[in-house]
Design a protein around this motif. Structure first.
Motif, PDB file in Angstrom:
ATOM      1  N   ASP A   1       4.013   7.238  -1.683  1.00 35.90           N
ATOM      2  CA  ASP A   1       5.210   6.774  -2.411  1.00 35.90           C
ATOM      3  C   ASP A   1       4.913   6.688  -3.914  1.00 35.90           C
ATOM      4  O   ASP A   1       5.759   7.007  -4.752  1.00 35.90           O
ATOM      5  CB  ASP A   1       5.658   5.404  -1.883  1.00 35.90           C
TER       6      ASP A   1
ATOM      7  N   SER B   1       7.375   7.390   2.778  1.00 35.03           N
ATOM      8  CA  SER B   1       8.417   6.529   3.360  1.00 35.03           C
ATOM      9  C   SER B   1       9.724   7.321   3.504  1.00 35.03           C
ATOM     10  O   SER B   1      10.091   8.103   2.619  1.00 35.03           O
ATOM     11  CB  SER B   1       8.658   5.324   2.456  1.00 35.03           C
TER      12      SER B   1
ATOM     13  N   GLY C   1       2.022   4.136   1.291  1.00 33.70           N
ATOM     14  CA  GLY C   1       2.285   3.557  -0.042  1.00 33.70           C
ATOM     15  C   GLY C   1       1.715   4.409  -1.171  1.00 33.70           C
ATOM     16  O   GLY C   1       2.305   4.527  -2.240  1.00 33.70           O
TER      17      GLY C   1
ATOM     18  N   THR D   1       2.265   0.619  -9.434  1.00 33.55           N
ATOM     19  CA  THR D   1       1.813  -0.321  -8.400  1.00 33.55           C
ATOM     20  C   THR D   1       2.045   0.344  -7.047  1.00 33.55           C
ATOM     21  O   THR D   1       2.923   1.205  -6.910  1.00 33.55           O
ATOM     22  CB  THR D   1       2.584  -1.657  -8.442  1.00 33.55           C
ATOM     23  N   GLU D   2       1.242  -0.085  -6.058  1.00 34.71           N
ATOM     24  CA  GLU D   2       1.336   0.541  -4.739  1.00 34.71           C
ATOM     25  C   GLU D   2       2.382  -0.175  -3.904  1.00 34.71           C
ATOM     26  O   GLU D   2       2.208  -1.346  -3.569  1.00 34.71           O
ATOM     27  CB  GLU D   2      -0.039   0.479  -4.057  1.00 34.71           C
ATOM     28  N   PRO D   3       3.475   0.497  -3.552  1.00 33.49           N
ATOM     29  CA  PRO D   3       4.484  -0.185  -2.739  1.00 33.49           C
ATOM     30  C   PRO D   3       4.039  -0.307  -1.281  1.00 33.49           C
ATOM     31  O   PRO D   3       3.084   0.351  -0.862  1.00 33.49           O
ATOM     32  CB  PRO D   3       5.707   0.737  -2.849  1.00 33.49           C
ATOM     33  N   GLU D   4       4.724  -1.151  -0.541  1.00 31.36           N
ATOM     34  CA  GLU D   4       4.486  -1.274   0.896  1.00 31.36           C
ATOM     35  C   GLU D   4       5.143  -0.067   1.563  1.00 31.36           C
ATOM     36  O   GLU D   4       6.365   0.005   1.633  1.00 31.36           O
ATOM     37  CB  GLU D   4       5.119  -2.584   1.390  1.00 31.36           C
TER      38      GLU D   4
END
Ligand code: SF4
Length: 368
Positions: free
Chosen positions: A76, A101, A73, A309-312
């Motif tokens: 990303d 990802s 994440g 924001t930190e994505p999954e």
């Protein structure tokens, strides 16, 4: 350099230390010792130490590779930042090749036209910001306690130079919470002792681990990176285990003191504060294990400046890095090891970084 390292590679001393280890290790008992740091993992593989130790002494690699523990994440996030036309993203070389990802990397982003640049010092990023006032220069900061002070110096320098186009994406992490998680049952194997990090300990000092050793009743010995350093740490740990002691030993006294480098620690403390938690590849979200800039320095925080924001993130399919990082799996047991995943075409982070366990196992393979 030879003059300084040669005494710690002396074959005769090595033979004597191995003899002392063989005498100390009790027959029928297992000693599971984790080397936290990727630098030790490489030294151990390079010098073939596991083959020289008694059968009951097992060395288990730990999560001390900063590039490897960075979760997908966060990569990303860096890719999203690099895609912005006003941004020049700067970072250290290894990070450019770590798969995010879908297998994307900062290298690939650069080939698509993103302005991603490799730097060898955080101060190079500050100089770039000064030279390019109409661009936003972001330094992707990464590493354990060893590399946080240079990032702090860069932020201070940007402040002093009045730069409003410099910021950092902080991925700095802390060693004691990771050791705490490993000894507290994060899926790592049961451990009898820990070979403590060398470089990190020059900054935070060996005293920083005393609470951990006592609380988990597990001995630690801080060690240097030469083969005799590691063997002496193994010998001392076996001695502590046999005596039922759980203390912090310091084999690396030529570089590490009890208090480390108080000036560096004070600088970091002035600029950074612990996040409530931070995600680690393999270890999950650990409380107060990552650092962000304090509110007074928020204008240098890329996450705040660009509202990130930190994505999954999605781990590379089939990659066992998470298990490798906590010592639960050996690199060679990953089905992709040396087949689809090789240093020139890595699938996972542990095969990219110079400190990664898979890169160490691959680079120092012995002929059958
Ligand atoms: Fe991941 Fe490659 Fe290591 Fe397998 S060999 S765990 S795919 S880095």
């Amino acid at each position: 350099t030879d003059r300084f390292v040669a005494p710690f590679r002396d074959p005769e001393l090595g033979r004597r230390l191995l003899g002392a280890i063989a005498r100390a290790a009790r027959p029928g008992r297992t000693y599971a010792l984790m080397e936290f740091c990727g630098g030790h993992t490489h030294a151990i593989a390079r010098h073939g130490l596991p083959d020289l130790l008694p059968a009951g002494v097992r060395l288990i690699h730990g999560p001390g590779c900063p590039v490897c523990v960075l979760p997908v994440g966060r990569l990303d996030m860096a890719l999203a930042l690099a895609a912005r036309p006003e941004v020049i993203l700067t970072t250290y070389g290894d990070l450019l090749r770590i798969p995010a990802s879908g297998g994307d990397t900062l290298f690939k982003a650069r080939s698509r036209g993103a302005d991603v640049r490799m730097v060898t010092s955080s101060l190079d990023a500050v100089a770039l910001a000064a030279a390019q006032p109409d661009r936003q220069v972001v330094f992707m900061a990464i590493g354990f306690e060893t590399t946080t002070p240079p990032t702090a110096v860069a932020v201070k320098q940007a402040e002093e130079r009045g730069l409003d186009n410099f910021s950092i994406l902080s991925n700095h992490v802390l060693t004691p919470p990771a050791i705490d998680a490993i000894l507290g049952g994060s899926g790592a194997p049961r451990l009898d002792g820990i070979i403590g990090p060398a470089h990190v300990s020059t900054v935070i000092g060996w005293g920083a681990y005393q609470d951990l050793a006592a609380r988990h009743q597990t001995p630690m010995v801080i060690a240097g990176f030469e083969p005799l350093d590691v063997l002496q740490a193994v010998h001392d740990l076996i001695g502590q285990v046999n005596a039922g002691r759980a203390e912090v030993g310091n084999q690396y006294a030529r570089a590490v003191s009890r208090d480390g480098n108080p000036a560096a620690c004070a600088l970091v403390e002035a600029l950074f504060e612990p996040r409530p938690d931070f995600a680690w590849r393999g270890l999950g979200r650990l409380p107060r294990s990552g650092l962000k800039l304090r509110p007074a320095y928020a204008r240098f925080d890329a996450e705040a400046r660009f509202e990130l924001t930190e994505p999954e993130g999605r781990e590379p399919p089939g990659c066992a890095c998470g298990e490798v990082l906590k010592g639960a799996t050996e690199p060679a047991d990953c089905p992709l090891f040396a087949t689809r995943c090789r240093p020139e075409s890595p699938v996972g982070a542990c095969m990219v970084s110079a400190e990664g366990a898979c890169a160490a196992a691959h680079g120092h393979r012995r002929a059958p």
